[in-house]
Design an enzyme around this catalytic site. Structure first.
Site, PDB file in Angstrom:
ATOM      1  N   SER A 184      -5.191   8.740   5.209  1.00  0.00           N
ATOM      2  CA  SER A 184      -4.452   7.774   4.399  1.00  0.00           C
ATOM      3  C   SER A 184      -3.202   8.376   3.775  1.00  0.00           C
ATOM      4  O   SER A 184      -3.232   9.496   3.245  1.00  0.00           O
ATOM      5  CB  SER A 184      -5.331   7.239   3.266  1.00  0.00           C
ATOM      6  OG  SER A 184      -6.164   6.215   3.716  1.00  0.00           O
ATOM      7  N   ASP A 221       0.837  -1.201   0.000  1.00  0.00           N
ATOM      8  CA  ASP A 221       0.000   0.000   0.000  1.00  0.00           C
ATOM      9  C   ASP A 221       0.873   1.251   0.000  1.00  0.00           C
ATOM     10  O   ASP A 221       0.939   1.980   0.984  1.00  0.00           O
ATOM     11  CB  ASP A 221      -0.950   0.002   1.199  1.00  0.00           C
ATOM     12  CG  ASP A 221      -2.108   0.984   1.020  1.00  0.00           C
ATOM     13  OD1 ASP A 221      -2.130   1.691  -0.011  1.00  0.00           O
ATOM     14  OD2 ASP A 221      -2.984   1.038   1.913  1.00  0.00           O
ATOM     15  N   SER A 269      -2.228   3.203   6.096  1.00  0.00           N
ATOM     16  CA  SER A 269      -2.968   2.372   5.150  1.00  0.00           C
ATOM     17  C   SER A 269      -4.452   2.378   5.470  1.00  0.00           C
ATOM     18  O   SER A 269      -5.272   2.854   4.691  1.00  0.00           O
ATOM     19  CB  SER A 269      -2.429   0.941   5.164  1.00  0.00           C
ATOM     20  OG  SER A 269      -3.229   0.088   4.364  1.00  0.00           O
TER      21      SER A 269
END
Length: 361
Positions: A317, A235, A332
């Site tokens: 995020s 990610d 993440s």
């Protein structure tokens, strides 16, 4: 755009000898009745130094180690072991050896079993070195039938696995708003400013860069373009600056000051960490697990994550996780919020740096 799943780097470990050690009264903490010399006193270490030592010991010793964690109260590194010779090597290196029941190889087999027999959206699984087991967490979207299935599989794994429920919902933390704005209308947070071949870039979350390729700042000024992205599996995403804006190697502390970032470090369980994000600003907590796997649903499974008890919310995020001047991770996803609490998972920044060929700067 680049899509790939990068395998998590793991040291090979094979468990052996625990029954024999217990039968002979072996302990790494004190002398036995026959007058075995006292174990050396562990070194006092910072969390970052403990993380470096843990990585070195895992690489050098391999078989016999079974995970490690940082004891913040004593400021020492604790390394789980399954044989006496490894315990002596750990203690000679300045850490504290702790004899455990399950080797890391056993716990990895537990992960494999869970992935094969209990892959349920809305769950996470992580190796907890303090508990010496794999802990499966189910969020509120997991049905009664799915919970029963998880309980059956986890129960069959004995003391090597555990199951718990969280009231929140595991999800990538992406929302509409400001901060770094994607051309899809979504909002994320800038992670760390980095350089490659002398050119400026920044790292953020991969689930952000998978959804947008042009990025603007909170004032709407276009600042960058996505050049690399890895999600799911990992990610992280890399954005190249396309505008002449300042890009200091620091983190906004939202109090008029900033934390300078000068390098990157590996996380270790027990490490005190801080996260900054565009929705909830600055929050701190502790690393609670490593090599976590999270199933966000819709086939979005991410592995090798850092688990923490730091809260976060949509829009955070991609934001930075750090300890002092060291970069640790990129936000993440997770469950909960910064009112009731929760847990948040982070992409290790060291992996993102290595895979993108960038460095902090």
């Amino acid at each position: 755009m680049k899509h790939r799943r990068v395998p998590v780097r793991r040291a090979a470990v094979a468990g052996a000898g625990i029954a024999a050690l217990l039968a002979t009264g072996f302990t790494s903490q004190s002398a036995n009745a026959q007058g075995t010399p006292q174990a050396p006193t562990p070194q006092t270490l910072s969390a970052t130094a403990a993380g470096r030592l843990a990585s070195t010991l895992a690489e050098d010793l391999g078989e016999g180690t079974a995970g490690a964690y940082y004891d913040a109260k004593t400021r020492t590194l604790v390394v789980n072991v399954v044989d006496e010779s490894t315990a002596r090597a750990v203690e000679a290196a300045g850490a504290r050896a702790r004899v455990v029941e399950h080797s890391l190889a056993e716990l990895r087999r537990v992960h494999t079993t869970l992935e094969r027999e209990a892959a349920v959206p809305g769950t996470s699984r992580v190796t907890d070195p303090v508990a010496n087991k794999v802990v499966v967490t189910a969020d509120r979207t997991v049905s009664k039938a799915e919970w029963a299935r998880l309980a059956e599989v986890v129960g069959g794994l004995g003391s090597a696995a555990g199951l718990k429920r969280t009231e929140g919902e595991f999800k990538p933390l992406l929302a509409g708003g400001d901060a770094i704005l994607g051309n899809n209308g979504g909002r994320c947070s800038l992670g760390f400013n980095v350089v490659r071949n002398g050119r400026p870039y920044f790292l953020t979350a991969g689930h952000c860069t998978e959804a947008a390729f042009l990025w603007s700042d909170s004032s709407g000024r276009r600042v960058g373009r996505t050049v690399d992205s890895s999600f799911p599996g990992d990610d992280y995403g890399l954005v190249r600056y396309t505008a002449g804006v300042d890009h200091p190697s620091e983190v906004n502390l939202y109090n008029g000051s900033a934390q300078e970032i000068t390098g990157a470090a590996e996380a270790i369980v027990g490490m005190e960490v801080t996260r900054s994000g565009s929705t909830t600003q600055v929050h701190s907590g502790t690393v609670t697990g490593l090599d976590a796997t999270v199933d966000y649903g819709n086939g979005d499974v991410v592995t090798g994550l850092i688990q923490t008890d730091v809260c976060a919310e949509p829009g955070d995020s991609g934001g930075p996780l750090f300890t002092g001047p060291d970069a640790i991770g990129l936000t993440s996803g997770g469950s909960g919020d910064c009112t009731s609490g929760g847990e948040t998972f982070f992409q290790p920044v060291t992996e993102a740096l290595a895979d993108t060929g960038t460095e902090i700067g």
